[in-house]
Design an enzyme around this catalytic site. Structure first.
Site, PDB file in Angstrom:
ATOM      1  N   GLY A 206      22.049  68.973  18.008  1.00  0.00           N
ATOM      2  CA  GLY A 206      22.395  67.614  17.583  1.00  0.00           C
ATOM      3  C   GLY A 206      22.508  67.461  16.071  1.00  0.00           C
ATOM      4  O   GLY A 206      22.580  66.359  15.545  1.00  0.00           O
TER       5      GLY A 206
ATOM      6  N   LYS B 206      29.425  61.437  -0.637  1.00  0.00           N
ATOM      7  CA  LYS B 206      28.142  61.141  -1.295  1.00  0.00           C
ATOM      8  C   LYS B 206      28.228  61.434  -2.792  1.00  0.00           C
ATOM      9  O   LYS B 206      27.675  60.704  -3.614  1.00  0.00           O
ATOM     10  CB  LYS B 206      27.034  61.955  -0.634  1.00  0.00           C
ATOM     11  CG  LYS B 206      26.830  61.568   0.845  1.00  0.00           C
ATOM     12  CD  LYS B 206      26.006  62.603   1.592  1.00  0.00           C
ATOM     13  CE  LYS B 206      25.833  62.251   3.054  1.00  0.00           C
ATOM     14  NZ  LYS B 206      25.334  63.369   3.864  1.00  0.00           N
TER      15      LYS B 206
END
Ligand code: HSE
Length: 448
Positions: free
Chosen positions: A185, A203
């Site tokens: 995940g 970012k």
């Protein structure tokens, strides 16, 4: 009391709600007022998120949050560009403050969003948009505000850091490490943004804007992902004294800023080289403070929720202070001090005149992996071309002997100019002694 409404009840939305409800008492003890989670909007309000919510706060309709006159802060946690942008703009025009974790939206459309917030005199908090639980926005905006920022180096994508760490530790290839990241995940079904450096660049656009007072400049960031790195490159790098990390780099040199995201070889004894797995780290060098390093989890429900709640509290404090000041000044009969309610909506107050350097103009040391046939004279042909372009060799590795076959020939250079490297590699890749395209990795650190 400050009322908030969340739009988007996914991973981060659930973490945020869990923190707001679970740590309610601790938070109000610290700040002296209550943050009340009034509504949560999501298309799926049936799914069990493992959290007990007060009766009646869930709604399928985002307008129940956006149009509620009692809600002071709208928390956008759906991600993506649309409809997130429409919700944020509507919240701002309804004079609500906004908190968001949406780096992709801010990096690409943030200039418009911040200017709309400024016009409407509301605040936009975005601590959660970069490096999850590490309060790096606050650090740059507040803690390091006195400094001229010389450089920012970040491992700001946990997915790619996990993949590179897995390749290093288990000596597996990229595709196998990616599969494992997906199984756990850590990587999405479509991992493009993470593995191609796009998420890191989103970012970096935000960090660079704050650090250098420039507009958000996502399109001008050089972006290169980790898909071409092999387990063998990682081993060769290690032998040369380096680790390979996907690094987001902003640094100012000669009044120009370099903005780039690419796999980077970093000396293995540097702190940032030791940041492994899904962890993030950001190194900031300021002219006054010197070297600083921040480390923590860059993703996940609770770390990201922690940053979202920090923004909610920050804006909540300003709302409460501004309300108190308005009441006081009203009592004194001097009218409400509206300037107090003009919060910190700007990303940066004034833009600097710093320009972004073209990628061809940067200088770095380079690692080259040539795929060259193993026969006499090959090294001298290759080094001859490098010499013509002023690229000086620092070390060479060739292992194994396979006469007549292509073998990896590794060359580490002294500082060279990217423009020369591009030309030299194009020329070398045309030589008949070279079997495949040359891979190159930029190297940071001191010349050896
Ligand atoms: N995939 C991103 C990461 C999520 O791993 O850093 C957080 O932005």
């Amino acid at each position: 009391m400050v009322n908030i409404g969340i739009i988007g009840f996914g991973t981060v939305g659930t973490g945020t709600a869990r923190i707001l409800l679970g740590n309610k008492d601790i938070i109000s003890q610290r700040i002296g007022f209550e943050i009340n989670l009034k509504r949560i909007a999501d298309l799926d309000i049936k799914k069990d998120r493992g959290i007990r919510l007060p009766e009646g706060i869930l709604t399928k309709n985002a307008d129940d949050v956006l149009n509620d006159p009692e809600i002071d802060i709208v928390v956008e946690l759906i991600g993506g560009i649309r409809p997130a942008k429409d919700f944020i703009l509507k919240a701002i025009r309804n004079k609500k403050h906004v908190v968001t974790a949406n780096k992709a939206l801010l990096a690409t459309e943030g200039n418009e969003i911040f200017s709309e917030a400024e016009k409407n005199e509301v605040d936009v908090g975005f601590e959660a948009s970069v490096a999850g639980g590490i309060p790096i926005i606050k650090i740059i905006k507040e803690g390091l505000v006195a400094n001229k920022v010389l450089a920012v180096y970040g491992i700001i994508n946990g997915t790619s850091n996990y993949i590179l760490t897995k390749m290093t530790d288990d000596k597996v290839e990229f595709s196998e490490a990616l599969k494992e990241a997906q199984r756990l995940g850590y990587a999405e079904a479509d991992p493009t943004y993470d593995i191609e450096g796009i998420d890191s660049a989103h970012k970096l656009a935000i960090l660079a804007s704050l650090s250098y007072s420039i507009p958000l400049s996502f399109n001008e960031i050089y972006k290169e992902g980790i898909t071409k790195i092999t387990a063998q490159d990682i081993e060769f790098a290690w032998e040369l004294g380096y680790k390979i990390k996907l690094l987001a780099i902003a640094k100012s040199l000669d009044s120009k800023i370099e903005l780039r995201v690419h796999p980077t070889m970093i000396p293995k004894d540097y702190f940032i080289s030791k940041v492994d797995g899904v962890f993030n780290a950001i190194y900031v060098q300021g002219d006054a403070v010197g070297d600083t390093l921040y480390y923590g989890r860059g993703a996940g429900d609770m770390p990201t929720g922690s940053a979202v709640v920090a923004d909610i509290v920050d804006i909540g404090k300003k709302i409460v202070t501004s309300y108190k000041l308005q009441v006081t000044s009203h009592e004194k009969n001097s009218g409400p001090q509206t300037h107090i309610s003009r919060l910190n909506s700007l990303l940066v107050a004034r833009h600097s005149s710093l320009k972004i350097k073209k990628m061809e103009d940067i200088e770095a040391m380079y690692y080259f992996r040539f795929s060259a046939f193993d026969k006499p004279g090959v090294l001298s042909r290759i080094s001859g071309v490098l010499g013509e372009y002023n690229i000086s060799i620092a070390s060479v590795i060739q292992k194994g002997r396979r006469v007549g076959e292509a073998v990896p020939l590794i060359v580490l250079t002294h500082t060279a100019r990217e423009r020369d490297v591009i030309k030299a590699i194009a020329e070398i890749d045309r030589l008949p002694i070279v079997a495949d395209k040359t891979l190159y990795i930029r190297v940071e650190g001191k010349e050896q």
